[in-house]
Write a protein that holds these residues in place. Structure first.
Motif, PDB file in Angstrom:
ATOM      1  N   THR A   1      12.308  54.001  73.556  1.00 40.47           N
ATOM      2  CA  THR A   1      12.228  52.597  73.952  1.00 40.47           C
ATOM      3  C   THR A   1      13.469  51.834  73.520  1.00 40.47           C
ATOM      4  OG1 THR A   1       9.823  52.631  73.843  1.00 40.47           O
ATOM      5  CG2 THR A   1      10.874  50.479  73.772  1.00 40.47           C
ATOM      6  N   LEU A   2      13.938  51.025  74.429  1.00 42.95           N
ATOM      7  CA  LEU A   2      15.062  50.104  74.211  1.00 42.95           C
ATOM      8  C   LEU A   2      14.499  48.694  74.091  1.00 42.95           C
ATOM      9  CD1 LEU A   2      18.248  49.622  74.426  1.00 42.95           C
ATOM     10  CD2 LEU A   2      17.778  49.156  76.845  1.00 42.95           C
ATOM     11  N   TYR A   3      15.098  47.891  73.229  1.00 42.38           N
ATOM     12  CA  TYR A   3      14.628  46.522  73.022  1.00 42.38           C
ATOM     13  C   TYR A   3      15.763  45.520  73.208  1.00 42.38           C
ATOM     14  CZ  TYR A   3      10.786  48.956  70.688  1.00 42.38           C
ATOM     15  OH  TYR A   3       9.728  49.786  70.401  1.00 42.38           O
ATOM     16  N   LEU A   4      15.370  44.295  73.543  1.00 42.99           N
ATOM     17  CA  LEU A   4      16.297  43.171  73.527  1.00 42.99           C
ATOM     18  C   LEU A   4      15.566  41.991  72.910  1.00 42.99           C
ATOM     19  CD1 LEU A   4      19.172  42.219  74.312  1.00 42.99           C
ATOM     20  CD2 LEU A   4      18.134  41.247  76.373  1.00 42.99           C
ATOM     21  N   GLN A   5      15.926  41.666  71.683  1.00 38.80           N
ATOM     22  CA  GLN A   5      15.361  40.495  71.034  1.00 38.80           C
ATOM     23  C   GLN A   5      16.210  39.293  71.413  1.00 38.80           C
ATOM     24  OE1 GLN A   5      12.571  40.116  69.008  1.00 38.80           O
ATOM     25  NE2 GLN A   5      13.046  37.939  69.196  1.00 38.80           N
ATOM     26  N   MET A   6      15.564  38.304  72.024  1.00 46.42           N
ATOM     27  CA  MET A   6      16.278  37.122  72.505  1.00 46.42           C
ATOM     28  C   MET A   6      15.791  35.901  71.753  1.00 46.42           C
ATOM     29  SD  MET A   6      16.311  37.908  76.591  1.00 46.42           S
ATOM     30  CE  MET A   6      14.547  37.622  76.792  1.00 46.42           C
ATOM     31  N   ASN A   7      16.671  35.286  71.008  1.00 45.66           N
ATOM     32  CA  ASN A   7      16.358  34.082  70.245  1.00 45.66           C
ATOM     33  C   ASN A   7      17.164  32.896  70.765  1.00 45.66           C
ATOM     34  OD1 ASN A   7      14.720  35.674  68.525  1.00 45.66           O
ATOM     35  ND2 ASN A   7      16.444  36.106  67.173  1.00 45.66           N
ATOM     36  N   SER A   8      16.728  31.709  70.400  1.00 49.64           N
ATOM     37  CA  SER A   8      17.433  30.482  70.801  1.00 49.64           C
ATOM     38  C   SER A   8      17.725  30.475  72.294  1.00 49.64           C
ATOM     39  CB  SER A   8      18.737  30.338  69.999  1.00 49.64           C
ATOM     40  OG  SER A   8      18.482  30.334  68.617  1.00 49.64           O
ATOM     41  N   LEU A   9      16.708  30.769  73.070  1.00 46.68           N
ATOM     42  CA  LEU A   9      16.899  30.877  74.514  1.00 46.68           C
ATOM     43  C   LEU A   9      17.293  29.548  75.137  1.00 46.68           C
ATOM     44  CD1 LEU A   9      14.021  33.354  75.224  1.00 46.68           C
ATOM     45  CD2 LEU A   9      16.394  33.668  75.981  1.00 46.68           C
ATOM     46  N   LYS A  10      18.140  29.651  76.151  1.00 48.80           N
ATOM     47  CA  LYS A  10      18.637  28.489  76.877  1.00 48.80           C
ATOM     48  C   LYS A  10      18.207  28.598  78.335  1.00 48.80           C
ATOM     49  CE  LYS A  10      22.861  28.565  74.058  1.00 48.80           C
ATOM     50  NZ  LYS A  10      24.344  28.627  74.105  1.00 48.80           N
ATOM     51  N   PRO A  11      18.136  27.474  79.043  1.00 45.47           N
ATOM     52  CA  PRO A  11      17.766  27.542  80.466  1.00 45.47           C
ATOM     53  C   PRO A  11      18.680  28.478  81.259  1.00 45.47           C
ATOM     54  CG  PRO A  11      17.627  25.289  79.691  1.00 45.47           C
ATOM     55  CD  PRO A  11      18.227  26.091  78.565  1.00 45.47           C
ATOM     56  N   GLU A  12      19.935  28.567  80.872  1.00 49.75           N
ATOM     57  CA  GLU A  12      20.866  29.438  81.599  1.00 49.75           C
ATOM     58  C   GLU A  12      20.629  30.922  81.329  1.00 49.75           C
ATOM     59  OE1 GLU A  12      21.664  26.857  79.609  1.00 49.75           O
ATOM     60  OE2 GLU A  12      23.505  27.268  78.441  1.00 49.75           O
ATOM     61  N   ASP A  13      19.745  31.256  80.396  1.00 44.23           N
ATOM     62  CA  ASP A  13      19.369  32.653  80.166  1.00 44.23           C
ATOM     63  C   ASP A  13      18.311  33.128  81.159  1.00 44.23           C
ATOM     64  OD1 ASP A  13      19.520  32.003  76.647  1.00 44.23           O
ATOM     65  OD2 ASP A  13      21.011  33.064  77.861  1.00 44.23           O
ATOM     66  N   ALA A  14      17.742  32.218  81.911  1.00 44.55           N
ATOM     67  CA  ALA A  14      16.705  32.590  82.867  1.00 44.55           C
ATOM     68  C   ALA A  14      17.278  33.522  83.929  1.00 44.55           C
ATOM     69  CB  ALA A  14      16.126  31.343  83.521  1.00 44.55           C
ATOM     70  N   ALA A  15      16.594  34.631  84.156  1.00 43.35           N
ATOM     71  CA  ALA A  15      17.070  35.646  85.100  1.00 43.35           C
ATOM     72  C   ALA A  15      16.064  36.785  85.146  1.00 43.35           C
ATOM     73  CB  ALA A  15      18.439  36.182  84.672  1.00 43.35           C
ATOM     74  N   ILE A  16      16.300  37.703  86.045  1.00 40.87           N
ATOM     75  CA  ILE A  16      15.613  38.984  85.984  1.00 40.87           C
ATOM     76  C   ILE A  16      16.461  39.886  85.089  1.00 40.87           C
ATOM     77  CG2 ILE A  16      14.791  40.996  87.248  1.00 40.87           C
ATOM     78  CD1 ILE A  16      14.464  39.174  89.678  1.00 40.87           C
ATOM     79  N   TYR A  17      15.828  40.468  84.085  1.00 40.29           N
ATOM     80  CA  TYR A  17      16.531  41.331  83.153  1.00 40.29           C
ATOM     81  C   TYR A  17      16.228  42.793  83.484  1.00 40.29           C
ATOM     82  CZ  TYR A  17      18.051  37.493  80.215  1.00 40.29           C
ATOM     83  OH  TYR A  17      18.683  36.373  79.729  1.00 40.29           O
ATOM     84  N   TYR A  18      17.290  43.579  83.533  1.00 38.25           N
ATOM     85  CA  TYR A  18      17.188  44.987  83.869  1.00 38.25           C
ATOM     86  C   TYR A  18      17.704  45.846  82.715  1.00 38.25           C
ATOM     87  CZ  TYR A  18      16.920  43.287  88.709  1.00 38.25           C
ATOM     88  OH  TYR A  18      16.563  42.648  89.859  1.00 38.25           O
ATOM     89  N   CYS A  19      17.015  46.932  82.421  1.00 35.50           N
ATOM     90  CA  CYS A  19      17.602  47.909  81.513  1.00 35.50           C
ATOM     91  C   CYS A  19      18.226  49.019  82.352  1.00 35.50           C
ATOM     92  CB  CYS A  19      16.587  48.458  80.520  1.00 35.50           C
ATOM     93  SG  CYS A  19      15.348  49.554  81.195  1.00 35.50           S
ATOM     94  N   ALA A  20      19.219  49.667  81.763  1.00 36.70           N
ATOM     95  CA  ALA A  20      19.972  50.685  82.477  1.00 36.70           C
ATOM     96  C   ALA A  20      20.375  51.790  81.512  1.00 36.70           C
ATOM     97  CB  ALA A  20      21.207  50.077  83.122  1.00 36.70           C
ATOM     98  N   ALA A  21      20.539  52.996  82.063  1.00 34.94           N
ATOM     99  CA  ALA A  21      20.913  54.154  81.257  1.00 34.94           C
ATOM    100  C   ALA A  21      22.018  54.931  81.960  1.00 34.94           C
ATOM    101  CB  ALA A  21      19.703  55.054  81.024  1.00 34.94           C
ATOM    102  N   ASP A  22      22.923  55.462  81.145  1.00 39.07           N
ATOM    103  CA  ASP A  22      24.052  56.177  81.720  1.00 39.07           C
ATOM    104  C   ASP A  22      24.706  57.011  80.620  1.00 39.07           C
ATOM    105  OD1 ASP A  22      27.236  56.059  82.543  1.00 39.07           O
ATOM    106  OD2 ASP A  22      25.905  56.095  84.270  1.00 39.07           O
ATOM    107  N   TYR A  23      25.317  58.119  80.983  1.00 38.52           N
ATOM    108  CA  TYR A  23      26.028  58.912  79.977  1.00 38.52           C
ATOM    109  C   TYR A  23      27.301  58.222  79.509  1.00 38.52           C
ATOM    110  CZ  TYR A  23      23.179  63.126  80.134  1.00 38.52           C
ATOM    111  OH  TYR A  23      22.153  64.029  80.012  1.00 38.52           O
TER     112      TYR A  23
END
Length: 121
Positions: free
Chosen positions: A78-100
């Motif tokens: 599992t990969l995590y993204l802890q997001m604090n102090s969120l701003k309106p400009e952080d609004a989006a669809i968030y995608y995780c990705a994997a690559d060598y």
């Protein structure tokens, strides 16, 4: 084939926090560079953060540095993204990705379906 499934998105007030998760389907998860990208309507997919295979190296976009933290738990694939102090400009669809190879360009081999983050002002 690696399957990635994100979760944890939602609606939060500006200044609040959210933690996104991305679970991988394969044990090889520990060998991939993992990253988070985001995309808002009408905008290109944007790099957010990346972490290397052994978690010893992380890199962040300037826009989120100091507010977001990327981490991974190889025992849970599992990969995590802890997001604090969120701003309106952080609004989006968030995608995780994997690559060598990794990097900040959205040219990763594997992608999740995305999770929506909405930040109210």
């Amino acid at each position: 084939q690696v399957q990635l499934v994100e979760s944890g998105g939602g609606l939060v007030q500006a200044g609040g926090s959210l933690r996104l998760s991305c679970t991988a389907s394969e044990r090889a998860f520990s060998r991939y560079v993992m990253a988070w990208f985001r995309q808002s309507p009408g905008k290109a997919r944007e790099f957010v953060a990346t972490i290397n295979w052994n978690s010893r190296s992380t890199f962040y976009a300037d826009s989120v540095k100091g507010r977001f933290t990327i981490s991974r738990d190889k025992t849970k694939n599992t990969l995590y993204l802890q997001m604090n102090s969120l701003k309106p400009e952080d609004a989006a669809i968030y995608y995780c990705a994997a690559d060598y190879s990794g990097g900040t360009s959205p040219m990763y081999d594997y992608w999740g379906q995305g999770t929506q983050v909405t930040v109210s002002s």
